[in-house]
Scaffold this active site. Structure first.
Site, mmCIF file in Angstrom:
data_model
loop_
_atom_site.group_PDB
_atom_site.id
_atom_site.type_symbol
_atom_site.label_atom_id
_atom_site.label_comp_id
_atom_site.label_asym_id
_atom_site.label_seq_id
_atom_site.Cartn_x
_atom_site.Cartn_y
_atom_site.Cartn_z
ATOM 1 N N ASP A 56 72.643 12.532 -2.622
ATOM 2 C CA ASP A 56 72.360 13.974 -2.602
ATOM 3 C C ASP A 56 72.926 14.697 -3.825
ATOM 4 O O ASP A 56 73.656 15.689 -3.697
ATOM 5 C CB ASP A 56 72.951 14.614 -1.336
ATOM 6 C CG ASP A 56 72.629 13.846 -0.072
ATOM 7 O OD1 ASP A 56 71.479 13.392 0.067
ATOM 8 O OD2 ASP A 56 73.526 13.709 0.794
ATOM 9 N N GLU A 263 63.833 18.940 4.417
ATOM 10 C CA GLU A 263 65.222 19.194 4.021
ATOM 11 C C GLU A 263 65.305 19.187 2.493
ATOM 12 O O GLU A 263 64.294 19.127 1.791
ATOM 13 C CB GLU A 263 66.149 18.128 4.606
ATOM 14 C CG GLU A 263 65.870 16.711 4.115
ATOM 15 C CD GLU A 263 66.727 15.661 4.795
ATOM 16 O OE1 GLU A 263 67.537 16.016 5.684
ATOM 17 O OE2 GLU A 263 66.584 14.471 4.458
#
Length: 362
Positions: A56, A263
């Site tokens: 991420d 997301e």
């Protein structure tokens, strides 16, 4: 088109070849027992670091240097499920480098979950910003009632360590904060994630523990945005939904899961346009949409990053020295969904403002 892909792949390999294992610090024992993998030529890019698992990646340029704010994956033995309980991260390590392809520094633990007073578990994908002569680290974590909120921590240096506020940002919820600074100096936070990210449990900014995922013919759950106050620790307005439209101007339904939001929101600006990019989750795409306002609406334009090896897909985009780069992750080092490694690739725009799709494997 095939020739362009080959040229792009060659450029990526060249710029990333010196990154593998290039950390300023000696490898340290991680709970995941990372094993350095030899360079594998099937991949377009190689991992930026191999002594810990990272994912991420939120990248930023501060003081002329690239700083990467990733999640820190560890093997905790938590059983896997669709809510992502096995993504049981407990701290953040911040990475930095002078330029893409350069030597990478791991600055050590910048924030630990035990130093966040309100936190319960699962310290997921963060982001960072600079204002007021201060660096702000934004992070999602479940509170002691197992509900995700977004917190903020501060430091006088981009690498930390960071000191967390005693409470989460009022009105915040779900996961994956992305903080974007517009040309006029205003900051906006984009956030949200369905399934384990709990966004489906929030309606009109109110939590419903019984909230369910939408059915295929229902409208898809929308991402969220809020302008930040001058103190960078609170919202200046109520949280708003962001409309993502197809080419005919219609909102997506849940069954359009190769294009609807799941997301990993990211915002950047290019030639005066706002580019909102995100993960489609269960179809594993990173896609992008373009709008004329930081609030949207945004019209879907195409595939930004093709599916990577591993279940998740999460990215960020920066400009450095006139060149654009895409940061992302896959599971080259471990082969396991929850033990990932961050990478970087060049990002190429076409003359019409569209983006050429990046492929993580050759």
């Amino acid at each position: 088109m095939k020739r362009n892909i080959v040229i792009l792949a060659s450029a990526i390999t060249a710029l990333c070849s010196c990154n593998d294992g290039a950390s300023d610090k000696a490898p340290v024992a991680d709970s995941s027992e990372v094993k350095t993998a030899p360079e594998n030529n099937k991949y377009t890019s190689q991992p930026l670091v191999t002594h810990i698992y990272t994912a991420d990646p939120s990248a930023h340029v501060f003081n002329g240097r690239i700083y990467i704010y990733p999640s820190h994956d560890t093997a905790t033995g938590t059983p896997e499920n669709d809510n992502g309980d096995h993504f049981n991260m407990m701290d953040y390590h911040i990475l930095s480098m002078d330029s893409v392809g350069g030597k990478i520094t791991d600055h050590g633990v910048a924030l630990n979950i035990k130093d966040i007073p309100w936190a319960g578990r699962q310290l997921w994908a963060p982001d960072a910003a600079f204002a007021n002569d201060t660096y702000y680290l934004y992070f999602p974590v479940k509170d002691k009632k197992d509900v995700f909120h977004i917190g903020v921590a501060t430091s006088k240096t981009p690498e930390g360590p960071f000191t967390a506020e005693k409470e989460p940002i009022k009105g915040s919820y779900s996961i994956d904060p992305c903080v974007f600074k517009d040309d006029n100096g205003s900051f906006y936070m984009y956030f949200g994630g369905i399934w384990g990210g709990q966004l489906q449990k929030w309606n009109n900014n109110k939590y419903d523990s019984a909230g369910k995922l939408h059915q295929p013919d229902e409208l898809a759950v929308l991402p969220r945005v809020a302008k930040l106050s001058a103190d960078m620790k609170s919202f200046a307005e109520p949280v708003k939904e962001i409309k993502i439209l197809d080419s005919t101007g219609h909102l997506y339904k849940e069954k359009n899961n190769d294009q609807r939001f799941f997301e990993a929101a990211w915002m950047h600006k290019y030639n005066g346009k706002y580019y909102f990019s995100y993960s489609t989750g269960d179809t594993h795409n990173i896609v992008y949409a373009i709008g004329d306002s930081p609030y949207g609406p945004f019209t879907y334009k195409g595939l930004l990053l093709a599916p990577v090896e591993g279940w998740t897909n999460h990215h960020s985009i920066i400009e450095k020295d006139g060149k654009w780069y895409l940061f992302y992750h896959d599971v080259q080092l471990s082969g396991k969904t929850h033990l990932r490694n961050v990478k970087v690739a060049p990002l190429v725009y076409n003359a019409d403002g569209s983006i050429q799709t990046v492929h993580s494997q050759k």
